[in-house]
Design an enzyme around this catalytic site. Structure first.
Site, PDB file in Angstrom:
ATOM      1  N   SER A  36       0.803  -1.226   0.000  1.00  0.00           N
ATOM      2  CA  SER A  36       0.000   0.000   0.000  1.00  0.00           C
ATOM      3  C   SER A  36       0.836   1.278   0.000  1.00  0.00           C
ATOM      4  O   SER A  36       1.871   1.364   0.655  1.00  0.00           O
ATOM      5  CB  SER A  36      -0.907   0.012   1.223  1.00  0.00           C
ATOM      6  OG  SER A  36      -1.530   1.269   1.333  1.00  0.00           O
ATOM      7  N   ARG A  37       0.319   2.274  -0.714  1.00  0.00           N
ATOM      8  CA  ARG A  37       0.958   3.601  -0.750  1.00  0.00           C
ATOM      9  C   ARG A  37       0.412   4.505   0.351  1.00  0.00           C
ATOM     10  O   ARG A  37       0.901   5.623   0.541  1.00  0.00           O
ATOM     11  CB  ARG A  37       0.698   4.284  -2.099  1.00  0.00           C
ATOM     12  CG  ARG A  37       1.727   3.974  -3.146  1.00  0.00           C
ATOM     13  CD  ARG A  37       1.376   2.714  -3.887  1.00  0.00           C
ATOM     14  NE  ARG A  37       2.431   2.339  -4.821  1.00  0.00           N
ATOM     15  CZ  ARG A  37       2.380   1.236  -5.547  1.00  0.00           C
ATOM     16  NH1 ARG A  37       1.380   0.404  -5.445  1.00  0.00           N
ATOM     17  NH2 ARG A  37       3.376   0.956  -6.368  1.00  0.00           N
ATOM     18  N   SER A  38      -0.635   4.074   1.048  1.00  0.00           N
ATOM     19  CA  SER A  38      -1.271   4.959   2.025  1.00  0.00           C
ATOM     20  C   SER A  38      -0.325   5.445   3.123  1.00  0.00           C
ATOM     21  O   SER A  38      -0.406   6.614   3.517  1.00  0.00           O
ATOM     22  CB  SER A  38      -2.499   4.276   2.636  1.00  0.00           C
ATOM     23  OG  SER A  38      -3.497   4.143   1.642  1.00  0.00           O
ATOM     24  N   ASP A  57     -14.383   6.460  -0.777  1.00  0.00           N
ATOM     25  CA  ASP A  57     -14.009   6.116  -2.155  1.00  0.00           C
ATOM     26  C   ASP A  57     -14.811   6.924  -3.181  1.00  0.00           C
ATOM     27  O   ASP A  57     -14.263   7.350  -4.204  1.00  0.00           O
ATOM     28  CB  ASP A  57     -14.194   4.620  -2.405  1.00  0.00           C
ATOM     29  CG  ASP A  57     -13.117   3.788  -1.722  1.00  0.00           C
ATOM     30  OD1 ASP A  57     -12.011   4.320  -1.493  1.00  0.00           O
ATOM     31  OD2 ASP A  57     -13.367   2.614  -1.411  1.00  0.00           O
ATOM     32  N   THR A 105      -8.635  -2.115   3.836  1.00  0.00           N
ATOM     33  CA  THR A 105      -8.552  -2.563   2.454  1.00  0.00           C
ATOM     34  C   THR A 105      -8.844  -4.054   2.412  1.00  0.00           C
ATOM     35  O   THR A 105      -9.253  -4.649   3.422  1.00  0.00           O
ATOM     36  CB  THR A 105      -7.195  -2.181   1.821  1.00  0.00           C
ATOM     37  OG1 THR A 105      -7.243  -2.492   0.426  1.00  0.00           O
ATOM     38  CG2 THR A 105      -6.023  -2.903   2.456  1.00  0.00           C
ATOM     39  N   LYS A 150     -13.130  -4.641   3.967  1.00  0.00           N
ATOM     40  CA  LYS A 150     -14.045  -3.504   3.800  1.00  0.00           C
ATOM     41  C   LYS A 150     -15.515  -3.846   4.067  1.00  0.00           C
ATOM     42  O   LYS A 150     -16.259  -3.015   4.571  1.00  0.00           O
ATOM     43  CB  LYS A 150     -13.933  -2.935   2.391  1.00  0.00           C
ATOM     44  CG  LYS A 150     -12.683  -2.129   2.147  1.00  0.00           C
ATOM     45  CD  LYS A 150     -12.697  -1.657   0.697  1.00  0.00           C
ATOM     46  CE  LYS A 150     -11.805  -0.476   0.498  1.00  0.00           C
ATOM     47  NZ  LYS A 150     -11.982   0.124  -0.835  1.00  0.00           N
ATOM     48  N   ILE A 173      -9.731   3.593 -12.997  1.00  0.00           N
ATOM     49  CA  ILE A 173      -9.344   3.584 -11.580  1.00  0.00           C
ATOM     50  C   ILE A 173      -8.053   2.796 -11.357  1.00  0.00           C
ATOM     51  O   ILE A 173      -7.472   2.844 -10.288  1.00  0.00           O
ATOM     52  CB  ILE A 173     -10.464   3.054 -10.651  1.00  0.00           C
ATOM     53  CG1 ILE A 173     -10.717   1.577 -10.871  1.00  0.00           C
ATOM     54  CG2 ILE A 173     -11.742   3.863 -10.824  1.00  0.00           C
ATOM     55  CD1 ILE A 173     -11.363   0.936  -9.656  1.00  0.00           C
ATOM     56  N   ALA A 210     -18.730  -4.267 -11.999  1.00  0.00           N
ATOM     57  CA  ALA A 210     -19.795  -4.247 -10.987  1.00  0.00           C
ATOM     58  C   ALA A 210     -19.299  -4.802  -9.653  1.00  0.00           C
ATOM     59  O   ALA A 210     -20.051  -5.417  -8.906  1.00  0.00           O
ATOM     60  CB  ALA A 210     -20.998  -5.037 -11.495  1.00  0.00           C
TER      61      ALA A 210
HETATM   62  P1  ATR Z   1     -13.209  -4.514  -6.912  1.00  0.00           P
HETATM   63  O1  ATR Z   1     -13.725  -4.622  -5.518  1.00  0.00           O
HETATM   64  O2  ATR Z   1     -11.807  -3.997  -6.996  1.00  0.00           O
HETATM   65  O3  ATR Z   1     -14.135  -3.776  -7.823  1.00  0.00           O
HETATM   66  P2  ATR Z   1     -14.094  -7.157  -7.721  1.00  0.00           P
HETATM   67  O4  ATR Z   1     -15.239  -7.082  -6.804  1.00  0.00           O
HETATM   68  O5  ATR Z   1     -13.300  -8.410  -7.771  1.00  0.00           O
HETATM   69  O6  ATR Z   1     -13.027  -6.026  -7.424  1.00  0.00           O
HETATM   70  O7  ATR Z   1     -14.605  -6.760  -9.195  1.00  0.00           O
HETATM   71  C1  ATR Z   1     -13.782  -6.872 -10.295  1.00  0.00           C
HETATM   72  C2  ATR Z   1     -14.523  -6.388 -11.534  1.00  0.00           C
HETATM   73  O8  ATR Z   1     -13.683  -6.573 -12.661  1.00  0.00           O
HETATM   74  C3  ATR Z   1     -15.807  -7.151 -11.803  1.00  0.00           C
HETATM   75  O9  ATR Z   1     -16.734  -6.306 -12.401  1.00  0.00           O
HETATM   76  C4  ATR Z   1     -15.320  -8.213 -12.808  1.00  0.00           C
HETATM   77  O10 ATR Z   1     -16.311  -8.744 -13.638  1.00  0.00           O
HETATM   78  P3  ATR Z   1     -17.145 -10.062 -13.175  1.00  0.00           P
HETATM   79  O11 ATR Z   1     -18.206  -9.583 -12.238  1.00  0.00           O
HETATM   80  O12 ATR Z   1     -17.698 -10.600 -14.451  1.00  0.00           O
HETATM   81  O13 ATR Z   1     -16.156 -10.994 -12.536  1.00  0.00           O
HETATM   82  C5  ATR Z   1     -14.359  -7.385 -13.611  1.00  0.00           C
HETATM   83  N1  ATR Z   1     -13.433  -8.240 -14.356  1.00  0.00           N
HETATM   84  C6  ATR Z   1     -12.443  -8.995 -13.864  1.00  0.00           C
HETATM   85  N2  ATR Z   1     -11.799  -9.647 -14.856  1.00  0.00           N
HETATM   86  C7  ATR Z   1     -12.407  -9.288 -16.023  1.00  0.00           C
HETATM   87  C8  ATR Z   1     -12.214  -9.607 -17.409  1.00  0.00           C
HETATM   88  N3  ATR Z   1     -11.251 -10.433 -17.818  1.00  0.00           N
HETATM   89  N4  ATR Z   1     -13.034  -9.017 -18.311  1.00  0.00           N
HETATM   90  C9  ATR Z   1     -14.005  -8.185 -17.919  1.00  0.00           C
HETATM   91  N5  ATR Z   1     -14.252  -7.847 -16.639  1.00  0.00           N
HETATM   92  C10 ATR Z   1     -13.450  -8.386 -15.697  1.00  0.00           C
END
Ligand code: ATR
Length: 280
Positions: A20-22, A108, A67, A71, A223, A135
């Site tokens: 972490s950079r925090s 965030d 983190t 969370k 992001i 999502a």
């Molecule tokens: P965070 O909390 O950082 O948002 P996360 O809850 O693991 O991490 O969500 C990762 C996001 O990246 C999700 O929207 C995921 O899509 P899925 O819900 O289909 O898993 C998306 N993601 C990860 N790998 C992907 C890929 N190869 N192509 C498209 N979307 C991807």
């Protein structure tokens, strides 16, 4: 340096946490303001989170950031959850109250919006639809931020459609789930495109998205901040779109946390950005 009655303490609880950079961000502000204190990386296993949080008042901590993977779990442990953190479904900042109770907040969404305000001050949130890719947890905070800034319509696109549909249900009528196959067409008429997925991060493939339908004046935000210039941002810049990288969100979410804990207003300066950039 001003006289202080106590050494100021805050930190980041995560597992893992050493990347972490925090600590550097908060360390910069402590030093800049001549404050004796420390912001520590706290490696806390998931099964130790509750005990670690409950120890904060006795240890004299003003609070902590949270983190991965804490969370969401922290939401269930703290004594009070701020309404925005409740809506986002996660806590990224805990403030120890005078009576020793713990309040959970989430900065965030604030970090995301402030990063755009600083890097693209002419951007107007409430005039055109936004497209949000992903999502997960980051997407939830960004949806809350965009809705609160008055974005009229949010087209939410996720590889797994059920997750986007669930978020659209939860966040209300301005959020519309769009099928992954229709992602390129969904860019038509958008004023903002945000990548909240890990695609484009070092070690990951670029986000698979054809930008040709995106208006050239639309703002493109990623992001991801390692690398700072993701393939998405590079492609957007080449076609003339304004862009905002992911470092700003990290820096700006830290501001209100520092202010809550230590009562001192802080700024994201070019010098702070340079300091963190040098660690990427
Ligand atoms: P965070 O909390 O950082 O948002 P996360 O809850 O693991 O991490 O969500 C990762 C996001 O990246 C999700 O929207 C995921 O899509 P899925 O819900 O289909 O898993 C998306 N993601 C990860 N790998 C992907 C890929 N190869 N192509 C498209 N979307 C991807």
């Amino acid at each position: 340096m001003s006289y202080q009655e106590r050494f100021l303490l805050a930190g980041l609880m995560g597992w893992p946490v050493m990347h972490s950079r925090s600590p550097k961000i908060h360390g910069y502000w402590l030093q800049q303001h001549g404050l004796a204190g420390a912001y520590l990386p706290l490696a806390i296993r998931p099964d130790g989170l509750e005990a670690a949080l409950r120890a904060l008042p006795a240890l004299g901590f003003a609070g902590v950031n949270l983190t991965i993977p804490h969370k969401e779990e922290a939401l269930r442990i703290v004594d009070r959850v701020d309404p925005l953190a409740r809506r986002i479904g996660a806590v990224n900042c805990i403030v120890v109250q005078k009576d020793g109770s713990l309040e959970g907040r989430n900065y965030d969404a604030f970090g995301f919006v402030e990063s755009i305000r600083q890097s693209a001050p002419d951007f107007v949130f409430n005039k055109a639809p936004a497209v949000v890719i992903g999502a997960g947890g980051a997407s939830r905070a960004i949806l809350a931020g965009l809705i609160d800034e008055g974005v009229p319509q949010i087209r939410l696109i996720n590889r797994s459609p059920a997750r986007a549909q669930a978020l659209a249900q939860e966040f209300g009528p301005s959020v519309e789930a769009v099928a992954w196959e229709d992602r390129a067409a969904a860019l038509d008429g958008a004023g903002l495109l945000v990548n909240t997925t890990s695609q484009g991060m070092v070690g990951e493939p670029p986000l698979d998205l054809n930008l040709s339908a995106l208006p050239v004046n639309a703002l493109v935000v990623d992001i991801v901040y390692v690398p700072l210039q993701t393939p998405l941002l590079r492609e957007a810049a080449v076609r003339g779109n304004p862009t905002v990288d992911g470092l700003g969100m990290l820096l700006h979410q830290a501001r209100p946390a520092f202010e809550d804990w230590f009562g001192v207003k802080v700024a994201v300066t070019p010098q702070l950005r340079e300091l963190i950039l040098a660690t990427l």
